[in-house]
Motif scaffolding. Structure first.
Motif, PDB file in Angstrom:
ATOM      1  N   ALA A  63      25.769  -4.675   6.541  1.00 36.97           N
ATOM      2  CA  ALA A  63      26.186  -5.876   7.268  1.00 36.97           C
ATOM      3  C   ALA A  63      27.554  -6.312   6.741  1.00 36.97           C
ATOM      4  N   TYR A  64      28.507  -6.440   7.665  1.00 35.13           N
ATOM      5  CA  TYR A  64      29.840  -6.948   7.342  1.00 35.13           C
ATOM      6  C   TYR A  64      30.031  -8.282   8.045  1.00 35.13           C
ATOM      7  N   TYR A  65      30.607  -9.215   7.338  1.00 38.04           N
ATOM      8  CA  TYR A  65      30.983 -10.509   7.909  1.00 38.04           C
ATOM      9  C   TYR A  65      32.497 -10.491   8.043  1.00 38.04           C
ATOM     10  N   ILE A  66      32.978 -10.698   9.275  1.00 41.43           N
ATOM     11  CA  ILE A  66      34.413 -10.597   9.544  1.00 41.43           C
ATOM     12  C   ILE A  66      34.832 -11.770  10.411  1.00 41.43           C
ATOM     13  N   SER A  67      35.982 -12.363  10.097  1.00 40.98           N
ATOM     14  CA  SER A  67      36.570 -13.373  10.976  1.00 40.98           C
ATOM     15  C   SER A  67      37.986 -12.933  11.321  1.00 40.98           C
ATOM     16  N   ILE A  68      38.291 -12.982  12.635  1.00 38.66           N
ATOM     17  CA  ILE A  68      39.630 -12.637  13.107  1.00 38.66           C
ATOM     18  C   ILE A  68      40.077 -13.686  14.120  1.00 38.66           C
ATOM     19  N   HIS A  95      27.579 -13.436  16.464  1.00 36.92           N
ATOM     20  CA  HIS A  95      28.978 -13.681  16.786  1.00 36.92           C
ATOM     21  C   HIS A  95      29.143 -15.146  17.159  1.00 36.92           C
ATOM     22  N   ASN A  96      30.270 -15.749  16.753  1.00 38.58           N
ATOM     23  CA  ASN A  96      30.526 -17.146  17.066  1.00 38.58           C
ATOM     24  C   ASN A  96      32.031 -17.360  17.148  1.00 38.58           C
ATOM     25  N   ILE A  97      32.436 -18.305  17.990  1.00 35.24           N
ATOM     26  CA  ILE A  97      33.845 -18.669  18.119  1.00 35.24           C
ATOM     27  C   ILE A  97      33.978 -20.096  17.604  1.00 35.24           C
ATOM     28  N   CYS A  98      34.849 -20.289  16.621  1.00 35.05           N
ATOM     29  CA  CYS A  98      35.059 -21.601  16.017  1.00 35.05           C
ATOM     30  C   CYS A  98      36.541 -21.946  16.079  1.00 35.05           C
ATOM     31  N   PHE A  99      36.843 -23.232  16.185  1.00 32.39           N
ATOM     32  CA  PHE A  99      38.229 -23.681  16.232  1.00 32.39           C
ATOM     33  C   PHE A  99      38.514 -24.521  15.008  1.00 32.39           C
ATOM     34  N   TYR A 100      39.673 -24.291  14.403  1.00 36.10           N
ATOM     35  CA  TYR A 100      39.984 -24.914  13.129  1.00 36.10           C
ATOM     36  C   TYR A 100      41.129 -25.906  13.192  1.00 36.10           C
ATOM     37  N   GLY A 101      41.614 -26.228  14.361  1.00 30.24           N
ATOM     38  CA  GLY A 101      42.684 -27.215  14.472  1.00 30.24           C
ATOM     39  C   GLY A 101      43.704 -26.805  15.505  1.00 30.24           C
ATOM     40  N   HIS A 106      44.242 -20.600  20.977  1.00 30.87           N
ATOM     41  CA  HIS A 106      44.385 -19.483  20.037  1.00 30.87           C
ATOM     42  C   HIS A 106      44.238 -19.937  18.579  1.00 30.87           C
ATOM     43  N   HIS A 107      44.087 -21.248  18.354  1.00 32.87           N
ATOM     44  CA  HIS A 107      43.810 -21.759  17.016  1.00 32.87           C
ATOM     45  C   HIS A 107      42.303 -21.702  16.779  1.00 32.87           C
ATOM     46  N   GLY A 108      41.779 -20.533  16.758  1.00 32.86           N
ATOM     47  CA  GLY A 108      40.347 -20.357  16.564  1.00 32.86           C
ATOM     48  C   GLY A 108      40.057 -19.052  15.859  1.00 32.86           C
ATOM     49  N   LEU A 109      38.829 -18.899  15.490  1.00 31.13           N
ATOM     50  CA  LEU A 109      38.390 -17.679  14.816  1.00 31.13           C
ATOM     51  C   LEU A 109      37.177 -17.115  15.519  1.00 31.13           C
ATOM     52  N   PHE A 110      37.139 -15.812  15.615  1.00 29.84           N
ATOM     53  CA  PHE A 110      35.958 -15.100  16.065  1.00 29.84           C
ATOM     54  C   PHE A 110      35.265 -14.660  14.789  1.00 29.84           C
ATOM     55  N   ILE A 111      34.097 -15.211  14.533  1.00 29.21           N
ATOM     56  CA  ILE A 111      33.358 -14.932  13.305  1.00 29.21           C
ATOM     57  C   ILE A 111      32.159 -14.078  13.679  1.00 29.21           C
ATOM     58  N   SER A 112      32.012 -12.950  12.996  1.00 25.68           N
ATOM     59  CA  SER A 112      31.010 -11.985  13.423  1.00 25.68           C
ATOM     60  C   SER A 112      30.330 -11.319  12.240  1.00 25.68           C
ATOM     61  N   LYS A 113      29.057 -11.001  12.454  1.00 26.11           N
ATOM     62  CA  LYS A 113      28.322 -10.150  11.510  1.00 26.11           C
ATOM     63  C   LYS A 113      27.949  -8.902  12.287  1.00 26.11           C
ATOM     64  N   VAL A 114      28.427  -7.755  11.835  1.00 24.40           N
ATOM     65  CA  VAL A 114      28.130  -6.481  12.482  1.00 24.40           C
ATOM     66  C   VAL A 114      27.649  -5.485  11.441  1.00 24.40           C
ATOM     67  N   PHE A 115      27.052  -4.421  11.928  1.00 27.33           N
ATOM     68  CA  PHE A 115      26.587  -3.355  11.047  1.00 27.33           C
ATOM     69  C   PHE A 115      27.445  -2.121  11.255  1.00 27.33           C
ATOM     70  N   ALA A 116      27.862  -1.533  10.160  1.00 28.34           N
ATOM     71  CA  ALA A 116      28.708  -0.352  10.235  1.00 28.34           C
ATOM     72  C   ALA A 116      28.549   0.463   8.964  1.00 28.34           C
ATOM     73  N   ALA A 117      28.979   1.712   9.054  1.00 33.17           N
ATOM     74  CA  ALA A 117      28.906   2.599   7.892  1.00 33.17           C
ATOM     75  C   ALA A 117      30.007   2.275   6.887  1.00 33.17           C
ATOM     76  N   HIS A 118      31.134   1.717   7.373  1.00 28.52           N
ATOM     77  CA  HIS A 118      32.243   1.374   6.488  1.00 28.52           C
ATOM     78  C   HIS A 118      33.075   0.249   7.112  1.00 28.52           C
ATOM     79  N   GLU A 119      33.957  -0.303   6.328  1.00 30.66           N
ATOM     80  CA  GLU A 119      34.734  -1.477   6.735  1.00 30.66           C
ATOM     81  C   GLU A 119      35.581  -1.232   7.988  1.00 30.66           C
TER      82      GLU A 119
END
Length: 158
Positions: A63-68, A95-101, A106-119
């Protein structure tokens, strides 16, 4: 038990997390009756889900937690789930979309937990899912909800 059985959650509209679920029903009519029992039902919504969804069980995936951001493929944050995490809690992707100001979507983040073999694989998956959310209008919908919520907060603060 039917793995594709739909279930219906009643939760406050202002929450995007499942921590605030009021009730769960096996059919939508019962959920609507439950909402109707409150004086003010405008703040509640029904969302559906699948009872006993197929969980990811491949041990080689992590499980990887990534925000972009909306406009960048460079992750703001990326980390792996601690190996001591509760296995049942870590098997579903989220997956979730959050806004930080700021005053733009485009002032937001896509925050996600996905499963993968590597980063690298995890980041590719998150970028693909984020791009689908943008194309489908999910990002814009989340932005509109955020603006509405902010305007309500501003009215209360006056």
């Amino acid at each position: 038990m039917n793995a594709e059985k739909r279930i219906y959650f009643v939760k406050p509209k202002r929450y995007d997390v499942m921590d605030e679920v009021y009730a769960v029903f096996d059919n939508k009519e019962k959920a609507q009756q439950f909402i109707g029992s409150f004086k003010s039902d405008a703040c509640l919504e029904i969302i559906d889900g699948i009872l006993n969804p197929d969980l990811i069980t491949e041990d080689k995936r992590i499980a990887y937690y990534i925000s972009i951001e909306q406009t960048s493929n460079t992750p703001r944050d990326i980390f792996m789930c601690d190996t001591n995490c509760d296995v049942d809690e870590t098997k579903n992707e989220e997956h979730n979309i959050c806004f930080y100001g700021g005053a733009e979507s485009h002032h937001g983040l896509f925050i996600s937990k996905v499963f993968a073999a590597h980063e690298e694989e995890a980041l590719r998956k998150v970028i693909e899912i984020r791009n689908e959310a943008i194309v489908s209008g999910e990002w814009d919908f989340a932005w509109e909800r955020h603006k509405l919520h902010q305007s309500r907060l501003n009215k209360k603060g006056r």
